[in-house]
Design a protein around this motif. Structure first.
Motif, mmCIF file in Angstrom:
data_model
loop_
_atom_site.group_PDB
_atom_site.id
_atom_site.type_symbol
_atom_site.label_atom_id
_atom_site.label_comp_id
_atom_site.label_asym_id
_atom_site.label_seq_id
_atom_site.Cartn_x
_atom_site.Cartn_y
_atom_site.Cartn_z
ATOM 1 N N ALA A 25 7.806 -8.920 -5.556
ATOM 2 C CA ALA A 25 8.661 -7.633 -4.882
ATOM 3 C C ALA A 25 9.414 -6.973 -6.020
ATOM 4 O O ALA A 25 9.699 -7.571 -7.303
ATOM 5 C CB ALA A 25 9.680 -8.010 -3.811
ATOM 6 N N ARG A 26 9.319 -5.613 -5.941
ATOM 7 C CA ARG A 26 9.736 -4.825 -7.153
ATOM 8 C C ARG A 26 10.314 -3.426 -6.572
ATOM 9 O O ARG A 26 10.035 -3.072 -5.497
ATOM 10 C CB ARG A 26 8.723 -4.536 -8.120
ATOM 11 N N LEU A 27 11.147 -2.814 -7.393
ATOM 12 C CA LEU A 27 11.728 -1.431 -6.993
ATOM 13 C C LEU A 27 10.949 -0.573 -8.205
ATOM 14 O O LEU A 27 10.893 -0.756 -9.110
ATOM 15 C CB LEU A 27 13.217 -1.325 -7.064
ATOM 16 N N ILE A 28 10.764 0.693 -7.691
ATOM 17 C CA ILE A 28 9.774 1.557 -8.403
ATOM 18 C C ILE A 28 10.832 2.985 -8.442
ATOM 19 O O ILE A 28 11.036 3.489 -6.999
ATOM 20 C CB ILE A 28 8.444 1.936 -7.923
ATOM 21 N N GLY A 29 11.038 3.539 -9.367
ATOM 22 C CA GLY A 29 11.828 4.922 -9.796
ATOM 23 C C GLY A 29 11.057 5.911 -8.791
ATOM 24 O O GLY A 29 9.897 5.991 -9.007
ATOM 25 N N VAL A 30 11.926 6.688 -8.260
ATOM 26 C CA VAL A 30 11.196 8.047 -7.659
ATOM 27 C C VAL A 30 12.026 9.024 -8.225
ATOM 28 O O VAL A 30 13.304 9.084 -7.996
ATOM 29 C CB VAL A 30 11.268 7.847 -6.132
ATOM 30 N N PHE A 87 11.423 -2.219 -11.522
ATOM 31 C CA PHE A 87 12.323 -3.195 -11.922
ATOM 32 C C PHE A 87 11.862 -4.414 -10.849
ATOM 33 O O PHE A 87 12.093 -4.371 -9.426
ATOM 34 C CB PHE A 87 13.497 -2.702 -11.297
ATOM 35 N N GLY A 88 11.568 -5.410 -11.666
ATOM 36 C CA GLY A 88 10.987 -6.688 -10.743
ATOM 37 C C GLY A 88 12.228 -7.594 -9.871
ATOM 38 O O GLY A 88 13.281 -7.457 -10.655
ATOM 39 N N LEU A 89 11.981 -8.020 -8.891
ATOM 40 C CA LEU A 89 13.035 -8.800 -8.351
ATOM 41 C C LEU A 89 12.657 -10.053 -8.459
ATOM 42 O O LEU A 89 12.030 -10.844 -7.579
ATOM 43 C CB LEU A 89 12.968 -8.370 -6.810
ATOM 44 N N LEU A 105 14.671 4.742 -5.201
ATOM 45 C CA LEU A 105 13.946 3.833 -5.647
ATOM 46 C C LEU A 105 12.900 3.484 -4.332
ATOM 47 O O LEU A 105 13.441 3.286 -2.949
ATOM 48 C CB LEU A 105 14.546 2.447 -5.771
ATOM 49 N N LYS A 106 11.615 3.192 -4.457
ATOM 50 C CA LYS A 106 10.599 2.588 -3.502
ATOM 51 C C LYS A 106 10.587 1.210 -3.412
ATOM 52 O O LYS A 106 10.364 0.502 -4.617
ATOM 53 C CB LYS A 106 9.343 3.334 -3.725
#
Length: 174
Positions: free
Chosen positions: A44-49, A58-60, A132-133
């Motif tokens: 899982a990760r967050l991707i800047g929008v 950003f890796g979780l 963040l997506k």
């Protein structure tokens, strides 16, 4: 013992004599190792929008990830609209959840203000002006939380109906 050493001991001990350390006082990479517990099979990760974070990932990597301005946060973002510790992402058996840590500007998922919310792959999280997506390729598809277990009652009902129909037809014909 001198008064000066007594004061130093009081500064390093919490209630009930618990000794308190800062991250930089721990030996080696102990603090980093504890907070970087890798979760195998969950990428899982967050991707800047937008607004300077476009495409930044950003890796979780652990079961608990804190987002905010503070240096103690796992994901530190220098953005004035964020609280020092704005939100926490937590992984459990049912997937990832975002929790508002009583931030000033709140936590929004898909433009809905939330205190605690189970995330689905593709959800857009807004923290202050940061968007963040959430991406989790291992998650059930869609926000409906497609759970294979939801079919068990229907399958059982179909088996019972088929058995009843077979019994009725075999008894009526014999």
């Amino acid at each position: 013992m001198t008064a000066e050493s007594d004061n130093k001991d009081e500064e390093r001990h919490g209630p009930q004599g618990t000794q308190v350390f800062s991250r930089d006082q721990l030996p080696g990479n102990l603090a980093t190792a504890a907070s970087d517990k890798t979760v195998v099979g969950h990428a899982a990760r967050l991707i800047g929008v937008g607004d300077g974070l476009e495409g930044k990932e950003f890796g979780l990597a652990s079961d608990r990830t804190t987002i905010g301005r503070s240096q103690v946060c796992d994901i530190q973002l220098d953005e004035p609209s964020l609280s020092s510790e704005h939100a926490r992402l937590v992984r459990s058996e049912d997937g990832w959840r975002i929790i508002n840590l009583l931030s000033t500007n709140g936590v929004f998922v898909n433009d809905e203000k939330v205190f605690s919310h189970r995330l689905a792959d593709g959800d857009v999280i807004r923290l202050g002006r940061v968007r963040l997506k959430f991406r989790d390729p291992n998650a059930a598809t869609g926000a409906s939380g497609a759970d294979p277990m939801r079919w068990i009652p229907w399958i059982a009902l179909a088996v019972i109906a088929a058995g009843g129909a077979f019994w009725f037809l075999s008894g009526a014909g014999g």
